[in-house]
Enzyme design. Structure first.
Site: not given
Ligand code: F6R
Length: 240
Positions: A136, A138
């Site tokens: 999304n 973030h």
């Molecule tokens: C983790 C964090 C999140 C992840 C994001 C992507 O510390 O802050 O913003 O970077 O959710 O997660 P993955 O890499 O599992 O797709």
């Protein structure tokens, strides 16, 4: 914003580790901003290899992680502190007392958040902030919204994020409902940003970084304001 397109996740991880290693070599007493999630695991593995085989030395560095679930005890296997221990801290010589992860078991979140930003500032600010991106858009747990937080804060997780993270818990009901996260200002104050984008499911989020708009409904677009932001994406994220 600078984009590096890699063939696959292995190359993405190698390129990311090279950039982090260059930071550590250039300024051994550097401050690293670190992320959890599946994306940085390959880069952490490569950094551990560089430590073992090439003598990459983290002994003078320190780190601040982006976020932690709330409420969450640091020794819970799904805590971000536990993740960092397992995937990086136990594999390199970064002194444990120099690593910071927001504490998910605080009984005073506002004070913990305030102290976290103050500690980053006291350390001289973050030299290199590593980031992943949510489907999304973030970054950290700065979730899409009409307004975003500048500072470290306690935030509810969106349904999307709870669903995406349920894969690490036995059910979505077990995913904590909140997190403590660095804010957009805490992230954007880092001197360099390194955003990793891997996999087809990140294609839509990545597309928002190509055009010129900044949109709080895709928090990662604010990285366009940063003077030294690098995005490494693999071909699956690029092609969708
Ligand atoms: C983790 C964090 C999140 C992840 C994001 C992507 O510390 O802050 O913003 O970077 O959710 O997660 P993955 O890499 O599992 O797709």
């Amino acid at each position: 914003m600078r984009f590096i397109l890699t063939e696959d996740y292995e190359e993405l991880s190698r390129r990311a580790a090279e950039i982090i290693a260059a930071q550590v070599r250039e300024k051994p007493a550097c401050v690293l901003g670190l992320a959890t999630g599946s994306t940085p695991i390959g880069a952490y593995r490569e950094l551990a290899r560089m430590y073992r085989e090439e003598g990459l030395d983290f002994s003078r560095a320190r780190s601040f992680n982006l976020d932690e679930y709330y409420p969450m005890s640091p020794d819970h296997p799904q805590s971000y502190r536990y993740f960092m221990e397992k995937n990086l801290f136990s594999e390199i010589n970064l002194p444990r007392e120099m690593t910071a992860v927001p504490s998910g078991d605080t009984d005073n979140p506002p004070e913990t958040c305030r102290a976290y930003d103050a500690a980053i500032e006291d350390a001289g600010g973050i030299d290199l902030q590593l980031l992943g991106i949510g489907q999304n858009g973030h970054i950290g747990f700065n979730e899409p919204d009409d307004t975003l937080y500048a500072s470290t804060h306690l935030t509810p997780l969106t349904e999307d994020t709870i669903r995406a993270n349920a894969r690490f818990f036995s059910s979505a009901a077990e995913v904590p409902t909140h997190a403590i996260s660095m804010g957009m200002g805490s992230i954007l104050r880092a001197r360099k940003i390194l955003l990793l984008v891997s996999g087809k499911n990140k294609h839509e989020a990545l597309k928002n970084l190509y055009h010129d708009k900044i949109d709080p409904h895709c928090p990662a677009t604010f990285l366009k304001l940063h003077p030294d932001a690098t995005v490494i994406c693999d071909s699956e994220a690029y092609n969708g």
